[in-house]
Design a protein around this motif. Structure first.
Motif, PDB file in Angstrom:
ATOM      1  N   SER A  32       0.877  -1.166   0.000  1.00 23.56           N
ATOM      2  CA  SER A  32       0.000   0.000   0.000  1.00 23.56           C
ATOM      3  C   SER A  32       0.914   1.215   0.000  1.00 23.56           C
ATOM      4  N   PHE A  34       1.805   5.422  -0.855  1.00 21.13           N
ATOM      5  CA  PHE A  34       1.265   6.773  -0.835  1.00 21.13           C
ATOM      6  C   PHE A  34       2.380   7.767  -1.152  1.00 21.13           C
ATOM      7  N   TYR A  36       2.969  11.760   0.110  1.00 23.01           N
ATOM      8  CA  TYR A  36       2.511  12.888   0.912  1.00 23.01           C
ATOM      9  C   TYR A  36       3.407  14.085   0.627  1.00 23.01           C
ATOM     10  N   LEU A  46      -1.973  14.293   1.872  1.00 21.75           N
ATOM     11  CA  LEU A  46      -1.926  13.208   0.900  1.00 21.75           C
ATOM     12  C   LEU A  46      -2.025  13.751  -0.517  1.00 21.75           C
ATOM     13  N   LYS A  49      -2.608   7.879  -3.695  1.00 23.96           N
ATOM     14  CA  LYS A  49      -2.345   6.565  -3.118  1.00 23.96           C
ATOM     15  C   LYS A  49      -2.560   5.486  -4.179  1.00 23.96           C
ATOM     16  N   TYR A  50      -1.817   4.424  -4.048  1.00 25.80           N
ATOM     17  CA  TYR A  50      -1.943   3.270  -4.936  1.00 25.80           C
ATOM     18  C   TYR A  50      -2.973   2.316  -4.349  1.00 25.80           C
ATOM     19  N   SER A  94       2.548   1.490   3.832  1.00 23.62           N
ATOM     20  CA  SER A  94       1.894   1.127   5.094  1.00 23.62           C
ATOM     21  C   SER A  94       2.143  -0.342   5.391  1.00 23.62           C
ATOM     22  N   GLY A  95       2.071  -0.668   6.663  1.00 24.37           N
ATOM     23  CA  GLY A  95       2.188  -2.046   7.057  1.00 24.37           C
ATOM     24  C   GLY A  95       1.076  -2.844   6.411  1.00 24.37           C
ATOM     25  N   ASN A  96       1.380  -3.980   5.866  1.00 22.59           N
ATOM     26  CA  ASN A  96       0.347  -4.727   5.159  1.00 22.59           C
ATOM     27  C   ASN A  96       0.394  -6.217   5.452  1.00 22.59           C
ATOM     28  N   TYR A 102      -1.831  -2.064   9.571  1.00 24.94           N
ATOM     29  CA  TYR A 102      -2.124  -0.965   8.656  1.00 24.94           C
ATOM     30  C   TYR A 102      -1.753   0.385   9.236  1.00 24.94           C
TER      31      TYR A 102
ATOM     32  N   LEU B  96      -8.822   3.400   8.828  1.00 26.28           N
ATOM     33  CA  LEU B  96      -8.150   2.111   8.607  1.00 26.28           C
ATOM     34  C   LEU B  96      -9.105   1.019   8.145  1.00 26.28           C
ATOM     35  N   THR B  98      -9.080  -0.235   5.174  1.00 21.27           N
ATOM     36  CA  THR B  98      -8.247  -1.161   4.412  1.00 21.27           C
ATOM     37  C   THR B  98      -6.796  -0.708   4.550  1.00 21.27           C
ATOM     38  N   GLY B  99      -5.904  -1.467   3.993  1.00 19.35           N
ATOM     39  CA  GLY B  99      -4.489  -1.111   4.074  1.00 19.35           C
ATOM     40  C   GLY B  99      -4.144   0.159   3.358  1.00 19.35           C
ATOM     41  N   ASN B 100      -4.961   0.561   2.359  1.00 19.48           N
ATOM     42  CA  ASN B 100      -4.624   1.807   1.677  1.00 19.48           C
ATOM     43  C   ASN B 100      -5.585   2.939   2.023  1.00 19.48           C
ATOM     44  N   THR B 101      -6.174   2.860   3.194  1.00 24.41           N
ATOM     45  CA  THR B 101      -6.940   3.994   3.716  1.00 24.41           C
ATOM     46  C   THR B 101      -5.954   5.067   4.142  1.00 24.41           C
ATOM     47  N   GLU B 102      -6.194   6.293   3.704  1.00 21.07           N
ATOM     48  CA  GLU B 102      -5.207   7.323   4.002  1.00 21.07           C
ATOM     49  C   GLU B 102      -5.241   7.745   5.462  1.00 21.07           C
TER      50      GLU B 102
END
Lengths: 117, 114
Positions: A32, A34, A36, A46, A49-50, A94-96, A102, B96, B98-102
């Motif tokens: 995940s 981003f 910024y 932000l 984001k991907y 982000s942690g995934n 997350y 949060l 999902t993992g790509n929530t800003e």
């Protein structure tokens, strides 16, 4: 574990010329990612984001980033720089490793973008 | 919709003292995370709280601690301050989903230790 490397600590461009800020990532899982931006004395905002829905991601203020899995890259671009783009830019992963990770963001070292008139 | 609010914006403390920083997240966000920003080390993750539980922790000494209240507001505490603790401390809140929530960031608290 995940990490990001921003390949340039400083980038200087002239107003109206293209911008390229480079970022490589390392992640054990589907990342995940981003970008910024931080203006002086301001918080982080932000840019984009991907989301895995598309490899070319459009963000605010004309910025785009392309996710390239084969190159583990997520470079940020803008066709024409504006004076107001001068700021510090951070590539972030982000942690995934599951939902509980997350909330941990790993930042690149940042790229300071200078825009000359 | 109100953003993330951090208080105070600026602090000056003496070595050996302790300090408490506060963060009010966006309404409805249950995750609050803290970051330290310094010129030398960049942005480093301190810890993350979700529904009053610390879920993730960065590589900082035990002098750095935090907590989250039932209304999702969070505080971080630094005890026995050292000169190297001078930094901008940023708080971020997220739903949060999902993992790509800003994550949304506050303006930060600038801590100076003298």
């Amino acid at each position: 574990a995940q990490s990001v490397t921003q390949l340039d600590s400083h980038v200087s461009v002239s107003e109206g010329t293209p911008v390229l800020l480079r970022c490589n990532y390392s992640s054990s899982y589907s990342p995940s990612l981003f970008w910024y931006v931080q203006h002086p004395n301001k918080g982080l905002q932000l840019l984009l984001k991907y989301t895995s829905a598309a490899t070319l991601v459009k963000g605010i203020n004309g910025f785009e980033a392309e996710f390239k899995k084969s190159e583990t890259s997520f470079h940020l671009t803008k066709p024409s720089a504006h004076m107001s783009d001068a700021a510090e830019y951070f590539c972030v992963v982000s942690g995934n490793a599951g939902g509980t990770s997350y909330g941990k963001l790993t930042f690149g070292q940042g790229t300071i973008l200078t825009v000359h008139p | 919709k109100a953003g993330v609010t951090q208080t105070p914006r600026y602090l000056i403390k003496t070595r050996g003292q302790q300090v408490t920083l506060s963060c009010s997240p966006i309404s409805g966000h249950r995750s609050v995370s803290w970051y330290q920003q310094t010129p030398g080390q960049g942005l480093q993750f301190l810890f993350e709280y979700f529904s009053e539980t610390q879920r993730n922790k960065g590589n900082f000494p035990g002098r750095f601690s935090g907590r989250q209240f039932s209304n999702s507001r969070s505080e971080m505490n630094v005890s026995t301050l050292e000169l190297g603790d001078s930094a901008l401390y940023l708080c971020a809140s997220s739903s949060l989903l999902t993992g790509n929530t800003e994550a949304f960031f506050g303006q930060g608290t600038r801590l100076t230790v003298v």
